[in-house]
Motif scaffolding. Sequence first.
Motif, mmCIF file in Angstrom:
data_model
loop_
_atom_site.group_PDB
_atom_site.id
_atom_site.type_symbol
_atom_site.label_atom_id
_atom_site.label_comp_id
_atom_site.label_asym_id
_atom_site.label_seq_id
_atom_site.Cartn_x
_atom_site.Cartn_y
_atom_site.Cartn_z
ATOM 1 N N PHE A 21 0.841 -1.189 0.000
ATOM 2 C CA PHE A 21 0.000 0.000 0.000
ATOM 3 C C PHE A 21 0.877 1.240 0.000
ATOM 4 N N GLU A 22 2.171 1.072 0.258
ATOM 5 C CA GLU A 22 3.129 2.178 0.367
ATOM 6 C C GLU A 22 3.812 2.420 -0.980
ATOM 7 N N VAL A 23 3.015 2.735 -1.981
ATOM 8 C CA VAL A 23 3.518 2.896 -3.344
ATOM 9 C C VAL A 23 4.595 3.983 -3.416
ATOM 10 N N ASP A 24 4.359 5.129 -2.801
ATOM 11 C CA ASP A 24 5.334 6.224 -2.858
ATOM 12 C C ASP A 24 6.677 5.815 -2.262
ATOM 13 N N PHE A 25 6.643 5.109 -1.130
ATOM 14 C CA PHE A 25 7.868 4.646 -0.480
ATOM 15 C C PHE A 25 8.670 3.760 -1.433
ATOM 16 N N PHE A 26 8.024 2.783 -2.049
ATOM 17 C CA PHE A 26 8.731 1.873 -2.940
ATOM 18 C C PHE A 26 9.155 2.575 -4.233
ATOM 19 N N GLU A 27 8.373 3.512 -4.723
ATOM 20 C CA GLU A 27 8.780 4.279 -5.912
ATOM 21 C C GLU A 27 10.059 5.061 -5.640
ATOM 22 N N ARG A 28 10.212 5.572 -4.426
ATOM 23 C CA ARG A 28 11.449 6.294 -4.065
ATOM 24 C C ARG A 28 12.669 5.376 -4.112
ATOM 25 N N HIS A 29 12.428 4.085 -4.070
ATOM 26 C CA HIS A 29 13.514 3.097 -4.135
ATOM 27 C C HIS A 29 13.632 2.474 -5.521
ATOM 28 N N GLY A 30 12.939 3.034 -6.505
ATOM 29 C CA GLY A 30 13.068 2.576 -7.879
ATOM 30 C C GLY A 30 12.060 1.544 -8.333
ATOM 31 N N PHE A 31 11.143 1.133 -7.463
ATOM 32 C CA PHE A 31 10.120 0.169 -7.850
ATOM 33 C C PHE A 31 9.112 0.836 -8.776
ATOM 34 N N LEU A 48 1.630 -13.804 -9.104
ATOM 35 C CA LEU A 48 0.988 -14.206 -10.353
ATOM 36 C C LEU A 48 -0.463 -13.739 -10.434
ATOM 37 N N ASP A 49 -0.964 -13.161 -9.344
ATOM 38 C CA ASP A 49 -2.326 -12.636 -9.295
ATOM 39 C C ASP A 49 -3.353 -13.743 -9.518
ATOM 40 N N LEU A 50 -3.097 -14.909 -8.906
ATOM 41 C CA LEU A 50 -4.000 -16.045 -9.057
ATOM 42 C C LEU A 50 -5.269 -15.846 -8.238
ATOM 43 N N ALA A 51 -6.371 -16.300 -8.740
ATOM 44 C CA ALA A 51 -7.670 -16.108 -8.097
ATOM 45 C C ALA A 51 -7.707 -16.685 -6.689
ATOM 46 N N ARG A 52 -6.993 -17.783 -6.443
ATOM 47 C CA ARG A 52 -7.081 -18.438 -5.133
ATOM 48 C C ARG A 52 -6.523 -17.589 -3.995
ATOM 49 N N VAL A 53 -5.766 -16.542 -4.289
ATOM 50 C CA VAL A 53 -5.222 -15.689 -3.233
ATOM 51 C C VAL A 53 -5.801 -14.282 -3.252
ATOM 52 N N LYS A 54 -6.808 -14.056 -4.059
ATOM 53 C CA LYS A 54 -7.389 -12.713 -4.144
ATOM 54 C C LYS A 54 -7.777 -12.188 -2.759
ATOM 55 N N GLN A 55 -8.294 -13.046 -1.893
ATOM 56 C CA GLN A 55 -8.691 -12.610 -0.565
ATOM 57 C C GLN A 55 -7.484 -12.217 0.282
ATOM 58 N N ASN A 56 -6.284 -12.664 -0.080
ATOM 59 C CA ASN A 56 -5.087 -12.354 0.695
ATOM 60 C C ASN A 56 -4.372 -11.093 0.242
ATOM 61 N N THR A 57 -4.636 -10.622 -0.965
ATOM 62 C CA THR A 57 -3.851 -9.499 -1.483
ATOM 63 C C THR A 57 -4.284 -8.163 -0.916
ATOM 64 N N LEU A 58 -5.417 -8.090 -0.245
ATOM 65 C CA LEU A 58 -5.857 -6.918 0.495
ATOM 66 C C LEU A 58 -6.036 -5.674 -0.358
ATOM 67 N N GLY A 59 -5.984 -5.795 -1.677
ATOM 68 C CA GLY A 59 -6.158 -4.642 -2.545
ATOM 69 C C GLY A 59 -4.912 -3.812 -2.724
ATOM 70 N N ASN A 60 -3.773 -4.362 -2.363
ATOM 71 C CA ASN A 60 -2.539 -3.594 -2.480
ATOM 72 C C ASN A 60 -1.986 -3.628 -3.903
ATOM 73 N N THR A 61 -0.907 -2.870 -4.124
ATOM 74 C CA THR A 61 -0.341 -2.672 -5.449
ATOM 75 C C THR A 61 0.857 -3.598 -5.669
ATOM 76 N N ARG A 62 0.931 -4.207 -6.827
ATOM 77 C CA ARG A 62 2.047 -5.081 -7.197
ATOM 78 C C ARG A 62 3.111 -4.208 -7.854
ATOM 79 N N MET A 63 4.327 -4.251 -7.320
ATOM 80 C CA MET A 63 5.419 -3.411 -7.825
ATOM 81 C C MET A 63 6.662 -4.262 -8.058
ATOM 82 N N ILE A 64 7.559 -3.764 -8.917
ATOM 83 C CA ILE A 64 8.777 -4.509 -9.242
ATOM 84 C C ILE A 64 9.949 -3.543 -9.419
ATOM 85 N N LEU A 65 11.119 -4.010 -9.032
ATOM 86 C CA LEU A 65 12.375 -3.274 -9.197
ATOM 87 C C LEU A 65 13.301 -4.156 -10.019
#
Length: 169
Positions: free
Chosen positions: A111-121, A150-167
């Motif tokens: 959920f901390e998109v700005d924090f991770f973006e500051r680190h290049g994500f 992988l954004d699989l349906a079986r874990v949708k309830q676990n992702t809490l609506g947060n953002t997937r980011m990559i560096l």
Amino acid sequence: MSTDFEIRRATTADVSGIRQLVRPYAESRILLEKEAVAYFESLQEFRVAVGKDGNLLGCGAVHVMWEDIAEVRTLAVTQEVRSKGVGHALLERLIDDARALGVKRVFCLTFEVDFFERHGFKVMEDQSAVDPVVLQELLRSHDEGVAEFLDLARVKQNTLGNTRMILNF
């Protein structure tokens, strides 16, 4: 603040403190709460930030998913040290750990998109970051973090609506 704490590998004695750090974030649905056994099983992946008084100030883990990609997991700090460099130092150490393991990319759910973006994500728009052959291999994993990546349906309830980011390094 950087001289007020040290970052070290987590030990079995830290598991209770890690769970206490995570609990308020889990209650706010920012992180997922895990059973103690899950922390013990993945303890070698964890780093902790410890104050000069010996108190746990933060934690985080890096979990290898494939030969070139890992996930930053369970990055948390106490409310008292938010915005004081502890999370930054932990994330940098976890990224260094990933590099030392030969990883070229690090993924996170946050959920901390700005924090991770500051680190290049960067926000992940799709799964094009994963080669189709690797994707087929990852689909065989029983790891919930891999399923979340992988954004699989079986874990949708676990992702809490947060953002997937990559560096990418």
